[in-house]
Motif scaffolding. Structure first.
Motif, PDB file in Angstrom:
ATOM      1  N   TYR A 121       0.819  -1.226   0.000  1.00  0.00           N
ATOM      2  CA  TYR A 121       0.000   0.000   0.000  1.00  0.00           C
ATOM      3  C   TYR A 121       0.850   1.272   0.000  1.00  0.00           C
ATOM      4  O   TYR A 121       0.316   2.364  -0.074  1.00  0.00           O
ATOM      5  CB  TYR A 121      -0.926   0.021   1.232  1.00  0.00           C
ATOM      6  CG  TYR A 121      -1.829  -1.174   1.288  1.00  0.00           C
ATOM      7  CD1 TYR A 121      -3.021  -1.182   0.579  1.00  0.00           C
ATOM      8  CD2 TYR A 121      -1.479  -2.314   2.005  1.00  0.00           C
ATOM      9  CE1 TYR A 121      -3.844  -2.285   0.599  1.00  0.00           C
ATOM     10  CE2 TYR A 121      -2.295  -3.421   2.034  1.00  0.00           C
ATOM     11  CZ  TYR A 121      -3.477  -3.402   1.334  1.00  0.00           C
ATOM     12  OH  TYR A 121      -4.291  -4.500   1.340  1.00  0.00           O
ATOM     13  N   ARG A 148       2.865   4.221  -1.261  1.00  0.00           N
ATOM     14  CA  ARG A 148       3.012   4.969  -2.525  1.00  0.00           C
ATOM     15  C   ARG A 148       3.992   6.098  -2.252  1.00  0.00           C
ATOM     16  O   ARG A 148       3.708   6.997  -1.448  1.00  0.00           O
ATOM     17  CB  ARG A 148       1.679   5.544  -2.986  1.00  0.00           C
ATOM     18  CG  ARG A 148       0.762   4.536  -3.635  1.00  0.00           C
ATOM     19  CD  ARG A 148      -0.482   5.234  -4.138  1.00  0.00           C
ATOM     20  NE  ARG A 148      -0.194   5.963  -5.362  1.00  0.00           N
ATOM     21  CZ  ARG A 148      -0.370   5.467  -6.580  1.00  0.00           C
ATOM     22  NH1 ARG A 148      -0.822   4.248  -6.732  1.00  0.00           N
ATOM     23  NH2 ARG A 148      -0.090   6.197  -7.636  1.00  0.00           N
ATOM     24  N   PHE A 149       5.105   6.029  -2.934  1.00  0.00           N
ATOM     25  CA  PHE A 149       6.167   7.014  -2.709  1.00  0.00           C
ATOM     26  C   PHE A 149       5.666   8.438  -2.961  1.00  0.00           C
ATOM     27  O   PHE A 149       6.064   9.381  -2.276  1.00  0.00           O
ATOM     28  CB  PHE A 149       7.354   6.669  -3.614  1.00  0.00           C
ATOM     29  CG  PHE A 149       8.565   7.500  -3.348  1.00  0.00           C
ATOM     30  CD1 PHE A 149       9.255   7.404  -2.149  1.00  0.00           C
ATOM     31  CD2 PHE A 149       9.020   8.405  -4.295  1.00  0.00           C
ATOM     32  CE1 PHE A 149      10.368   8.185  -1.901  1.00  0.00           C
ATOM     33  CE2 PHE A 149      10.135   9.194  -4.055  1.00  0.00           C
ATOM     34  CZ  PHE A 149      10.809   9.079  -2.852  1.00  0.00           C
ATOM     35  N   SER A 150       4.756   8.584  -3.914  1.00  0.00           N
ATOM     36  CA  SER A 150       4.266   9.938  -4.248  1.00  0.00           C
ATOM     37  C   SER A 150       3.504  10.568  -3.078  1.00  0.00           C
ATOM     38  O   SER A 150       3.357  11.784  -3.021  1.00  0.00           O
ATOM     39  CB  SER A 150       3.374   9.882  -5.484  1.00  0.00           C
ATOM     40  OG  SER A 150       2.233   9.105  -5.217  1.00  0.00           O
ATOM     41  N   ASN A 151       3.020   9.739  -2.148  1.00  0.00           N
ATOM     42  CA  ASN A 151       2.270  10.303  -1.018  1.00  0.00           C
ATOM     43  C   ASN A 151       3.140  11.128  -0.070  1.00  0.00           C
ATOM     44  O   ASN A 151       2.612  11.929   0.694  1.00  0.00           O
ATOM     45  CB  ASN A 151       1.585   9.184  -0.217  1.00  0.00           C
ATOM     46  CG  ASN A 151       0.397   8.605  -0.951  1.00  0.00           C
ATOM     47  OD1 ASN A 151      -0.092   9.206  -1.906  1.00  0.00           O
ATOM     48  ND2 ASN A 151      -0.062   7.451  -0.532  1.00  0.00           N
ATOM     49  N   MET A 163       5.481  13.057  -1.162  1.00  0.00           N
ATOM     50  CA  MET A 163       5.950  14.194  -1.954  1.00  0.00           C
ATOM     51  C   MET A 163       4.891  15.300  -1.941  1.00  0.00           C
ATOM     52  O   MET A 163       3.713  14.965  -1.852  1.00  0.00           O
ATOM     53  CB  MET A 163       6.224  13.762  -3.393  1.00  0.00           C
ATOM     54  CG  MET A 163       7.354  12.778  -3.519  1.00  0.00           C
ATOM     55  SD  MET A 163       8.893  13.636  -3.250  1.00  0.00           S
ATOM     56  CE  MET A 163       9.843  12.414  -2.411  1.00  0.00           C
ATOM     57  N   PRO A 164       5.197  16.556  -2.090  1.00  0.00           N
ATOM     58  CA  PRO A 164       6.496  17.209  -2.028  1.00  0.00           C
ATOM     59  C   PRO A 164       7.153  16.991  -0.653  1.00  0.00           C
ATOM     60  O   PRO A 164       6.459  17.053   0.366  1.00  0.00           O
ATOM     61  CB  PRO A 164       6.182  18.682  -2.239  1.00  0.00           C
ATOM     62  CG  PRO A 164       4.838  18.700  -2.892  1.00  0.00           C
ATOM     63  CD  PRO A 164       4.110  17.518  -2.381  1.00  0.00           C
ATOM     64  N   VAL A 165       8.425  16.790  -0.680  1.00  0.00           N
ATOM     65  CA  VAL A 165       9.108  16.249   0.498  1.00  0.00           C
ATOM     66  C   VAL A 165       8.995  17.133   1.748  1.00  0.00           C
ATOM     67  O   VAL A 165       8.934  16.622   2.858  1.00  0.00           O
ATOM     68  CB  VAL A 165      10.574  15.905   0.133  1.00  0.00           C
ATOM     69  CG1 VAL A 165      11.409  17.152  -0.078  1.00  0.00           C
ATOM     70  CG2 VAL A 165      11.207  15.003   1.177  1.00  0.00           C
ATOM     71  N   VAL A 175       1.032   5.632   3.064  1.00  0.00           N
ATOM     72  CA  VAL A 175      -0.230   4.979   2.691  1.00  0.00           C
ATOM     73  C   VAL A 175      -1.342   6.003   2.468  1.00  0.00           C
ATOM     74  O   VAL A 175      -2.088   5.913   1.490  1.00  0.00           O
ATOM     75  CB  VAL A 175      -0.655   3.955   3.774  1.00  0.00           C
ATOM     76  CG1 VAL A 175      -2.017   3.360   3.452  1.00  0.00           C
ATOM     77  CG2 VAL A 175       0.380   2.843   3.888  1.00  0.00           C
ATOM     78  N   TYR A 176      -1.445   6.970   3.355  1.00  0.00           N
ATOM     79  CA  TYR A 176      -2.540   7.939   3.264  1.00  0.00           C
ATOM     80  C   TYR A 176      -2.035   9.278   2.715  1.00  0.00           C
ATOM     81  O   TYR A 176      -1.213   9.926   3.351  1.00  0.00           O
ATOM     82  CB  TYR A 176      -3.175   8.157   4.645  1.00  0.00           C
ATOM     83  CG  TYR A 176      -4.094   7.048   5.044  1.00  0.00           C
ATOM     84  CD1 TYR A 176      -5.458   7.149   4.847  1.00  0.00           C
ATOM     85  CD2 TYR A 176      -3.599   5.877   5.606  1.00  0.00           C
ATOM     86  CE1 TYR A 176      -6.314   6.118   5.192  1.00  0.00           C
ATOM     87  CE2 TYR A 176      -4.444   4.840   5.957  1.00  0.00           C
ATOM     88  CZ  TYR A 176      -5.804   4.969   5.749  1.00  0.00           C
ATOM     89  OH  TYR A 176      -6.645   3.948   6.082  1.00  0.00           O
ATOM     90  N   PRO A 177      -2.544   9.689   1.576  1.00  0.00           N
ATOM     91  CA  PRO A 177      -2.094  10.979   1.023  1.00  0.00           C
ATOM     92  C   PRO A 177      -2.685  12.146   1.818  1.00  0.00           C
ATOM     93  O   PRO A 177      -3.789  12.045   2.358  1.00  0.00           O
ATOM     94  CB  PRO A 177      -2.647  10.967  -0.404  1.00  0.00           C
ATOM     95  CG  PRO A 177      -3.827  10.058  -0.353  1.00  0.00           C
ATOM     96  CD  PRO A 177      -3.563   9.047   0.717  1.00  0.00           C
TER      97      PRO A 177
END
Lengths: 449, 363
Positions: free
Chosen positions: B159, B161-164, B166-168, B231-233
């Motif tokens: 579950y 997601r590296f994009s979650n 980001m922005p760092v 996991v949670y954006p």
């Protein structure tokens, strides 16, 4: 002191033995387990909510085993403003208490989906009963219609039926449809979602009962493609197991999935008894449905998202133009996106592998493997590029998660949010490159002639 | 007397437990998807504070005992009551949040009062048994909890997601390194180490326990926050009251493994009971040494009663969570400043140097 300790320990032992040996609240045989929920529009501000629940007396059949089909499930429909109000109302109608924790799917009608699903997601995200991975699906034929058509012929557990159908389909041409991801999309505004289409097969008998509106899902089939529709004369009134909607599905003449029909739910011929099926995808902008795509474009979408895993596809072959070559295609690696914000370019590199499954008997693919690989790369790449480009230009729906893919280019949420507000991907040029390799040719390897 | 490993395990529990309740939400609201960076920054700050305190501190008398040595009974009572108030503010939140969480996720048809009463009876029994047995049970249970946490993080891998994340830098550097300083209150329970100093073998052992507990506690906090952010954006992530429970709910491995939260709830309940028992014991102990009482056990009932009454003051979970951040703002300056101030005072009485007092002050 010793007496006090003995009394305390005895009291604790008695308390535990009295409280830990029973169920808290309801006994299992006092509970009606909901497996699916359907939401249709109704009069006024109310919805017509269909509650489909398991019939435990038919599921556990003792030595003879459980039953299947319509016997294992019951439907009850009530008019209410939301899901929990409906369940509260339904609890007054049946003897048992409805319990949501085994619910596997929420099906909404097209009208409800077009109106927006924000309120529905708000309900499930607050609920401790409903699981975050519950499926969401759109039924062009109506949610009640779909749930009434569900008659699992091979399953005794109705919750399992939905899990198998929607998990299996997640390998192929329909999106996974997880409610959690849908919620994330509308809450973060970072991306939009696709949801599976749950359709009802239209046979002669069914059409008479339900009127002619049921074909609404098929009207937009292949909306982005240029596929030509071929006439299907097979769906006659005298063949009740034939699906009359099948003729509405256009046949694909492009290289990817050559000669395949572009179905949405309700158009493919399936089991004789179970008239429900899931194919194609509903497109959403935020929480509102704005269109549909068929099963072929659904497969391209999964390829472009890297969610494809594997399935069988047909590819046009210049050497045998009348008959396609069938491959078991595997997506071993997620596609690589390169979004150039300055020059407004989206470049996608896809990595695919395939095993030859079926081909015309007189065609020797082994002697022509390099050329076949190249032409397959070209057809798959061109079709995916056309689909993605047309989709972005047609809809304001960011289902390819392009905004999310740009996140790493920003250091803070503020700058990213400014980008999100201003970006218009319609102005971007899309390019899809495919790297395709044939790994195996089955159990046969013919020598060159 | 507690062994070093038992004290370390106890401190890990009191530091990390907040992360299993509502505390991660405060990080998320402040720094969004960069909450884990904020936790790393807080770790750095708390290490600086801890090393400053240990540089100053001499002997193994706690702040209340040092207050008596420095300013007589009046100062001792003032410091003792301050410490008691700090512990009470911290603890009353847990007394309410835990039963409320249990009601929301497990016992929806039970009255909250009944859950609170059952909970406080359990922790009163724990406090009655005493610190040493609770610390031993905690030491035995912590590896089990660690294994569950590890399994939990591994099962969540599909579950992530590296994009979650980001922005760092999420809400920005100001939010992380400015306002984010306040969440150093996560580590305010390190005050326990000071209060329970007389239960440690010597100051050196206590120091080692403190360092180890801070490293592990901080590690757990960063991992939990990172896992949650992956996991949670954001901003969906800021909406959930109990983030770790939300993570447990999401785990679903095909058709054969789901509802991981059942295991989580078991571990969670045991850890909260151990934490609360230690808290009640410590509050009674503070009262005992402040007023030179012979026994602490008669204090358990009033302490539990006061905690429960204060816990029930907020009308709803909404009010309770609304006051969480304010409470931590009051608590952490006192929790960190008292040991520094009295550390400086301790040099007056144990000024001959740390190495010497470590060997002389063995109990």
């Amino acid at each position: 002191m010793k007496g006090f300790k003995t009394a305390a320990v005895s009291f604790a032992a008695l308390l535990l033995s009295l409280t830990l040996t029973g169920c808290v609240g309801k006994e299992p045989n006092e509970i009606a387990y909901i497996v699916a929920l359907g939401i249709d529009m109704s009069e006024g501000n109310n919805y017509e909510i269909t509650i489909q629940y398991a019939n435990p007396t038919e599921i556990s059949g003792g030595e003879e085993g459980g039953k299947a089909g319509s016997a294992i499930i019951e439907n009850i429909s009530v008019q209410a403003p939301n899901l929990y109000a409906a369940i509260g109302l339904a609890n007054k109608i049946v003897s048992k208490t409805f319990y949501l924790s085994h619910a596997r799917i929420i099906v909404v009608s097209r009208e409800v989906a077009e109106k927006g699903l924000r309120d529905i997601t708000e309900t499930f995200i607050r609920s401790d009963d409903l699981r975050p991975d519950i499926y969401l699906a759109v039924s062009p034929d109506g949610a009640n219609e779909y749930l009434s058509a569900v008659k699992p012929a091979m399953e005794v557990n109705p919750a399992k039926y939905y899990q198998l159908v929607y998990d299996k389909n997640s390998f192929m041409g329909i999106p996974a449809g997880s409610a959690k991801d849908f919620f994330f999309g509308i809450e973060t505004k970072n991306f939009d979602s696709f949801l599976p289409i749950a359709g009802v097969v239209g046979n002669g008998e069914g059409d008479e009962e339900t009127g002619e509106d049921k074909s609404s899902g098929g009207e937009e089939t292949g909306g982005l493609g240029e596929s030509s529709s071929s006439e299907n004369e097979g769906g006659g009134d005298d063949m009740s197991d034939k699906n009359t909607k099948q003729s509405e599905a256009p046949e694909n003449e492009r290289g990817f999935e050559y000669k395949m029909k572009d179905y949405v739910g309700g158009q493919a011929a399936i089991e004789l008894k179970n008239k429900s099926e899931s194919m194609g995808s509903a497109i959403f902008e935020g929480d509102k449905m704005v269109g549909t795509i068929g099963s072929i474009e659904g497969q391209m979408f999964k390829l472009l998202m890297g969610d494809y895993k594997y399935s069988y596809i047909t590819v046009f072959n210049e050497q045998t133009p009348e008959e396609p070559v069938t491959l078991k295609m595997i997506q071993g690696k997620k596609p690589r996106y390169d979004i150039d914000i300055e020059n407004k370019k989206i470049n996608v590199d896809m990595f695919l592998e395939g095993d030859v499954s079926s081909l015309p008997a007189d065609y020797n693919i082994e002697s022509d493997i390099e050329a076949f690989q190249k032409s397959s790369e070209k057809y798959i790449g061109e079709d995916c590029e056309r689909f993605m480009s047309d989709f972005i230009k047609t809809y304001d729906s960011d289902t390819f998660r392009l905004k999310e893919r740009c996140k790493r280019k920003f250091l803070t949420n503020k700058s990213y949010d400014e980008f999100k507000e201003s970006v218009n991907f319609k102005e971007y040029e899309v390019s899809v490159n495919v790297n395709f390799k044939i790994r195996r040719t089955g159990l046969v390897m013919r020598e060159e002639e | 007397m507690l062994q070093r490993k038992e004290m370390t395990a106890l401190l890990i529990n009191v530091i990390s437990l907040k992360m299993l309740l509502t505390f991660p939400r405060i990080f998320i609201i402040n720094s969004a998807n960069a909450a884990w960076i904020q936790a790393l920054y807080n770790t750095l700050v708390v290490f600086l504070i801890f090393f400053a305190t240990t540089k100053l501190y001499r002997g193994n008398k706690n702040v209340i005992q040092l207050a008596e040595m420095a300013g007589g009974k009046a100062l001792k009572i003032l410091v003792g009551m301050t410490v008691f108030a700090v512990l009470l503010i911290n603890f009353s939140s847990v007394v309410r949040i835990f039963p409320e969480s249990v009601k929301s996720v497990l016992l929806q048809n039970f009255k909250i009062e009944a859950i609170v009463v059952t909970f406080v009876i359990a922790i009163a029994i724990g406090a009655y048994i005493g610190l040493a047995p609770v610390a031993k049970v905690n030491y035995l249970f912590l590896p089990v909890a660690g294994a569950v946490l590890l399994a939990f993080l591994l099962l969540l891998i599909p579950y992530y997601r590296f994009s979650n994340i980001m922005p760092v830098f999420g809400k920005g550097y100001g939010a992380i390194f400015g306002k984010g300083f306040n969440t150093v209150s996560l580590f305010s329970d390190i005050l326990f180490l000071n209060i329970l100093l007389p239960h440690c073998e010597n100051a050196g052992e206590a120091r080692k326990s403190g360092v180890k507990a801070l490293v592990i506690g901080a590690g757990i906090s960063v991992i939990i926050l990172l896992g949650y952010c992956l996991v949670y954006p954001y901003p969906a992530s800021k909406e959930f009251i109990i983030p770790v429970y939300q993570l447990a709910r999401i785990i679903h491995l095909s058709s054969f493994f789901s509802r991981f939260e059942a295991l989580f709830q078991f571990v969670w309940s045991i850890l909260v009971l151990l934490y609360s028992s230690v808290y009640v014991y410590t509050m009674c102990y503070v009262w005992q040494i402040t007023f030179n009482l012979k026994f602490y056990r008669p204090l358990i009932f009033p302490v539990v009663l006061i905690s429960s009454v204060i816990a029930m003051v907020p009308n709803s979970m909404l009010d309770l969570i609304g006051t969480e951040e304010t409470k931590s703002l009051i608590v952490y300056p006192i929790a960190f400043l008292l040991p520094i101030i009295f550390g400086a005072v301790s040099r007056r009485y144990y000024g001959e140097g740390r190495r010497k007092d470590e060997s002389d002050e063995r109990i």
